[in-house]
Design a protein around this motif. Structure first.
Motif, PDB file in Angstrom:
ATOM      1  N   TYR A 234       0.814  -1.227   0.000  1.00  0.00           N
ATOM      2  CA  TYR A 234       0.000   0.000   0.000  1.00  0.00           C
ATOM      3  C   TYR A 234       0.850   1.283   0.000  1.00  0.00           C
ATOM      4  O   TYR A 234       0.598   2.214  -0.764  1.00  0.00           O
TER       5      TYR A 234
ATOM      6  N   THR B 293      -6.992   0.556  -1.262  1.00  0.00           N
ATOM      7  CA  THR B 293      -7.906  -0.533  -0.870  1.00  0.00           C
ATOM      8  C   THR B 293      -9.286  -0.456  -1.514  1.00  0.00           C
ATOM      9  O   THR B 293      -9.978  -1.450  -1.630  1.00  0.00           O
TER      10      THR B 293
ATOM     11  N   SER C 139     -13.398   2.609   1.015  1.00  0.00           N
ATOM     12  CA  SER C 139     -14.041   3.775   1.640  1.00  0.00           C
ATOM     13  C   SER C 139     -15.565   3.691   1.618  1.00  0.00           C
ATOM     14  O   SER C 139     -16.231   4.049   2.589  1.00  0.00           O
TER      15      SER C 139
ATOM     16  N   LEU D  65     -16.659   1.442   4.391  1.00  0.00           N
ATOM     17  CA  LEU D  65     -16.507   2.051   5.722  1.00  0.00           C
ATOM     18  C   LEU D  65     -17.630   3.063   5.929  1.00  0.00           C
ATOM     19  O   LEU D  65     -18.202   3.190   7.008  1.00  0.00           O
TER      20      LEU D  65
ATOM     21  N   LEU E 136      -1.162   2.329   6.087  1.00  0.00           N
ATOM     22  CA  LEU E 136      -2.614   2.187   5.945  1.00  0.00           C
ATOM     23  C   LEU E 136      -3.301   2.463   7.290  1.00  0.00           C
ATOM     24  O   LEU E 136      -4.336   3.129   7.347  1.00  0.00           O
TER      25      LEU E 136
ATOM     26  N   GLU F  78      -3.707   6.133   7.747  1.00  0.00           N
ATOM     27  CA  GLU F  78      -4.817   6.736   6.985  1.00  0.00           C
ATOM     28  C   GLU F  78      -6.136   6.490   7.696  1.00  0.00           C
ATOM     29  O   GLU F  78      -7.024   7.342   7.714  1.00  0.00           O
TER      30      GLU F  78
ATOM     31  N   MET G  52     -12.897   8.695  -6.778  1.00  0.00           N
ATOM     32  CA  MET G  52     -11.677   9.334  -7.273  1.00  0.00           C
ATOM     33  C   MET G  52     -10.574   8.955  -6.291  1.00  0.00           C
ATOM     34  O   MET G  52     -10.784   8.992  -5.074  1.00  0.00           O
TER      35      MET G  52
ATOM     36  N   ILE H 207      -6.704  15.334  -4.132  1.00  0.00           N
ATOM     37  CA  ILE H 207      -5.823  16.420  -3.691  1.00  0.00           C
ATOM     38  C   ILE H 207      -5.579  17.393  -4.848  1.00  0.00           C
ATOM     39  O   ILE H 207      -5.677  18.614  -4.690  1.00  0.00           O
TER      40      ILE H 207
ATOM     41  N   ALA I  63      -8.956  19.308  -5.767  1.00  0.00           N
ATOM     42  CA  ALA I  63      -9.397  20.249  -4.730  1.00  0.00           C
ATOM     43  C   ALA I  63      -8.459  21.446  -4.670  1.00  0.00           C
ATOM     44  O   ALA I  63      -8.901  22.608  -4.630  1.00  0.00           O
TER      45      ALA I  63
ATOM     46  N   ASN J 211     -14.967  14.612   4.102  1.00  0.00           N
ATOM     47  CA  ASN J 211     -14.964  15.543   2.984  1.00  0.00           C
ATOM     48  C   ASN J 211     -14.625  16.960   3.449  1.00  0.00           C
ATOM     49  O   ASN J 211     -13.723  17.611   2.918  1.00  0.00           O
TER      50      ASN J 211
HETATM   51  C1  LIG Z   1     -10.816  16.854  -1.144  1.00  0.00           C
HETATM   52  C2  LIG Z   1     -10.967  15.475  -0.542  1.00  0.00           C
HETATM   53  C3  LIG Z   1     -12.233  14.978  -0.235  1.00  0.00           C
HETATM   54  C4  LIG Z   1     -12.384  13.710   0.359  1.00  0.00           C
HETATM   55  N1  LIG Z   1     -13.640  13.246   0.648  1.00  0.00           N
HETATM   56  C5  LIG Z   1     -13.804  12.031   1.236  1.00  0.00           C
HETATM   57  C6  LIG Z   1     -15.108  11.526   1.548  1.00  0.00           C
HETATM   58  O1  LIG Z   1     -16.142  12.185   1.333  1.00  0.00           O
HETATM   59  N2  LIG Z   1     -15.190  10.281   2.096  1.00  0.00           N
HETATM   60  C7  LIG Z   1     -14.080   9.527   2.371  1.00  0.00           C
HETATM   61  O2  LIG Z   1     -14.212   8.411   2.866  1.00  0.00           O
HETATM   62  N3  LIG Z   1     -12.842  10.007   2.115  1.00  0.00           N
HETATM   63  C8  LIG Z   1     -12.664  11.211   1.556  1.00  0.00           C
HETATM   64  N4  LIG Z   1     -11.397  11.665   1.255  1.00  0.00           N
HETATM   65  C9  LIG Z   1     -10.225  10.894   1.728  1.00  0.00           C
HETATM   66  C10 LIG Z   1      -9.632   9.893   0.722  1.00  0.00           C
HETATM   67  O3  LIG Z   1      -9.394  10.503  -0.507  1.00  0.00           O
HETATM   68  C11 LIG Z   1     -10.526   8.663   0.509  1.00  0.00           C
HETATM   69  O4  LIG Z   1     -10.873   8.100   1.774  1.00  0.00           O
HETATM   70  C12 LIG Z   1      -9.798   7.595  -0.287  1.00  0.00           C
HETATM   71  O5  LIG Z   1      -9.384   8.103  -1.535  1.00  0.00           O
HETATM   72  C13 LIG Z   1     -10.742   6.409  -0.525  1.00  0.00           C
HETATM   73  O6  LIG Z   1     -10.126   5.423  -1.290  1.00  0.00           O
HETATM   74  P1  LIG Z   1      -9.587   4.095  -0.623  1.00  0.00           P
HETATM   75  O7  LIG Z   1     -10.645   3.444   0.199  1.00  0.00           O
HETATM   76  O8  LIG Z   1      -8.957   3.279  -1.701  1.00  0.00           O
HETATM   77  O9  LIG Z   1      -8.485   4.674   0.350  1.00  0.00           O
HETATM   78  P2  LIG Z   1      -7.160   3.992   0.951  1.00  0.00           P
HETATM   79  O10 LIG Z   1      -6.012   4.808   0.497  1.00  0.00           O
HETATM   80  O11 LIG Z   1      -7.128   2.533   0.674  1.00  0.00           O
HETATM   81  O12 LIG Z   1      -7.303   4.241   2.509  1.00  0.00           O
HETATM   82  C14 LIG Z   1      -8.037   3.344   3.339  1.00  0.00           C
HETATM   83  C15 LIG Z   1      -9.028   4.138   4.149  1.00  0.00           C
HETATM   84  O13 LIG Z   1      -8.346   5.090   4.946  1.00  0.00           O
HETATM   85  C16 LIG Z   1      -9.118   6.271   5.059  1.00  0.00           C
HETATM   86  N5  LIG Z   1      -8.427   7.404   4.411  1.00  0.00           N
HETATM   87  C17 LIG Z   1      -7.547   7.371   3.389  1.00  0.00           C
HETATM   88  N6  LIG Z   1      -7.131   8.611   3.076  1.00  0.00           N
HETATM   89  C18 LIG Z   1      -7.765   9.443   3.932  1.00  0.00           C
HETATM   90  C19 LIG Z   1      -7.764  10.855   4.109  1.00  0.00           C
HETATM   91  N7  LIG Z   1      -7.035  11.688   3.364  1.00  0.00           N
HETATM   92  N8  LIG Z   1      -8.561  11.358   5.076  1.00  0.00           N
HETATM   93  C20 LIG Z   1      -9.315  10.564   5.854  1.00  0.00           C
HETATM   94  N9  LIG Z   1      -9.367   9.227   5.732  1.00  0.00           N
HETATM   95  C21 LIG Z   1      -8.598   8.682   4.780  1.00  0.00           C
HETATM   96  C22 LIG Z   1     -10.416   6.017   4.286  1.00  0.00           C
HETATM   97  O14 LIG Z   1     -11.368   5.534   5.196  1.00  0.00           O
HETATM   98  C23 LIG Z   1      -9.998   4.935   3.301  1.00  0.00           C
HETATM   99  O15 LIG Z   1     -11.053   4.136   2.845  1.00  0.00           O
HETATM  100  C24 LIG Z   1     -11.226  12.935   0.647  1.00  0.00           C
HETATM  101  C25 LIG Z   1      -9.956  13.434   0.327  1.00  0.00           C
HETATM  102  C26 LIG Z   1      -9.824  14.687  -0.263  1.00  0.00           C
HETATM  103  C27 LIG Z   1      -8.433  15.203  -0.583  1.00  0.00           C
END
Ligand SMILES: Cc1cc2nc3c(=O)[nH]c(=O)nc-3n(C[C@H](O)[C@H](O)[C@H](O)COP(=O)(O)OP(=O)(O)OC[C@H]3O[C@@H](n4cnc5c(N)ncnc54)[C@H](O)[C@@H]3O)c2cc1C
Length: 353
Positions: free
Chosen positions: A130, A144, A147, A150, A171, A174, A238, A244, A247, A277
């Motif tokens: 990761y 992963t 999201s 979760l 991970l 995050e 996305m 990032i 935004a 968000n």
């Molecule tokens: C402008 C912006 C808006 C976002 N809006 C949301 C949203 O509405 N809902 C949401 O769940 N996430 C949001 N995120 C955080 C993050 O981008 C997503 O959680 C992530 O891309 C989801 O993909 P993944 O499950 O593959 O993440 P992975 O990279 O596999 O991470 C695993 C889990 O860790 C948590 N996580 C990862 N990155 C972040 C982060 N930056 N902040 C908080 N938790 C994180 C999430 O629960 C995610 O599912 C946002 C980020 C940005 C920059």
């Protein structure tokens, strides 16, 4: 309450301002009818008041919060609850004359076919790699993709945390961010619609509607930004790196109020979660409880080179990139960067003096 003799109501705690108000009203109703009301922790590992700083308020430094989080963690906190065993027919009482559960259609949902990732734990190999892959949006297995699960509770955060704890500290980090932003929204509910940083509440954003539309539709002429927005529009997802880039570009390059972007994401993201968000948008805008410095303006082209060097992501979502059909950049990076810094600096100084 008037039809049945209710002894107690149990629910999982939810920190969004609307949910907090709703649950307070239900708790009052219970009290009026002699029932007890229990809001239990489920969506986070540490609840809103379990890891406060010395001042009794949330720490404004993520590193301090993470340290406290890791020190307080005990094995049993990452053990799954035996809900599947407990939720069975013999444990449930059938109420006489109970109304049938409304269908999704009755609740106003329409069927829409969309890719939803598996609700199982992610593959071990993906989790082990990761930290190496998470910033490569062009790979399908870069992160992963859990999201959405979760968000809706279809995957236990405890199980995913436990896997992360065993296989990949990045991970886990995050996921700790997720707990952190949830706690912050509960303590600062007004940040859902207002900048936390008082000195940045009156930034004179340009809010140009045509430029905003170009951003929404992925027509800015900056391929990483456009790829992200087009993926969002088509799939409801996305990758973090593209969130990032998009935004940052909206707020700094186009000087559009972060709340416009927050609202657009809330309409489109399948994993939309207010705390995450808002927390992330305010981070990017430099206005949040925790935030990137307001004078940081990422270059979309440098980000492209760094995170999508072979253009795998861009080619997938912006097929006309590199042809005459692709638009010229909506604004020059150097000009936009200086304009953003000047605008934020002026607003900041005016608020201080
Ligand atoms: C402008 C912006 C808006 C976002 N809006 C949301 C949203 O509405 N809902 C949401 O769940 N996430 C949001 N995120 C955080 C993050 O981008 C997503 O959680 C992530 O891309 C989801 O993909 P993944 O499950 O593959 O993440 P992975 O990279 O596999 O991470 C695993 C889990 O860790 C948590 N996580 C990862 N990155 C972040 C982060 N930056 N902040 C908080 N938790 C994180 C999430 O629960 C995610 O599912 C946002 C980020 C940005 C920059």
């Amino acid at each position: 309450m008037t039809t049945y003799k209710v002894a107690a109501v149990y629910t999982n705690e939810d920190y969004e301002p609307y949910a907090t108000e709703r649950d307070t009203a239900v708790a009052q109703l219970c009290q009026q009818h002699g029932a007890t009301f229990h809001a239990l922790k489920d969506q986070v590992i540490f609840a809103k008041n379990e890891l406060l700083g010395k001042s009794g308020r949330p720490s404004k430094v993520f590193g301090s919060y993470r340290k406290a989080w890791l020190e307080a963690l005990r094995d049993e906190q990452l053990r799954p609850y035996p809900s599947a065993e407990l939720y069975n027919a013999s444990n449930l009482t059938k109420l006489p004359n109970a109304p049938s559960r409304p269908t999704l259609t009755e609740m106003g949902f329409e069927e829409f076919r969309q890719f939803i990732p598996s609700a199982e734990l992610p593959p071990e190999k993906l989790v082990r790699n990761y930290h190496l892959t998470r910033n490569t949006p062009g790979r399908v297995d870069s992160s992963t993709r859990r999201s959405v699960h979760l968000r809706f509770g279809t995957l236990s955060v405890r199980e995913l945390m436990r896997q992360a704890q065993e296989l990949n500290p990045k991970l886990l980090d995050e996921l700790v961010w997720r707990d952190y932003f949830m706690m912050l929204l509960w303590h600062y509910p007004y940040t859902a619609t207002e900048s936390y940083e008082p000195r940045l509440r009156h930034v004179p954003y340009r809010n140009n509607e045509e430029e905003f539309r170009a951003w929404c539709e992925g027509r800015t002429g900056y391929p990483l930004v456009d790829a992200g927005m087009r993926e969002l529009n088509e799939t409801g997802y996305m990758p973090n790196r593209a969130r990032i880039a998009t935004a940052g570009f909206l707020v700094k390059h186009l000087l559009v109020d972060w709340r416009w972007g927050d609202k657009y994401f809330s309409d489109k993201l399948l994993d939309y979660d207010m705390s995450q968000n808002v927390g992330n948008w305010q981070w990017m805008a430099g206005t949040g409880v925790v935030a990137a410095p307001w004078f940081r303006v990422y270059s979309p082209q440098s980000q492209l080179k760094q995170y999508d060097p072979d253009l795998a992501y861009v080619k997938k979502w912006v097929p006309e990139y590199g042809t005459s059909a692709y638009p010229a950049p909506i604004v020059d990076h150097k000009f936009a960067r200086e304009r953003a810094i000047e605008t934020f600096r002026t607003a900041y100084r005016a608020a201080v003096s």
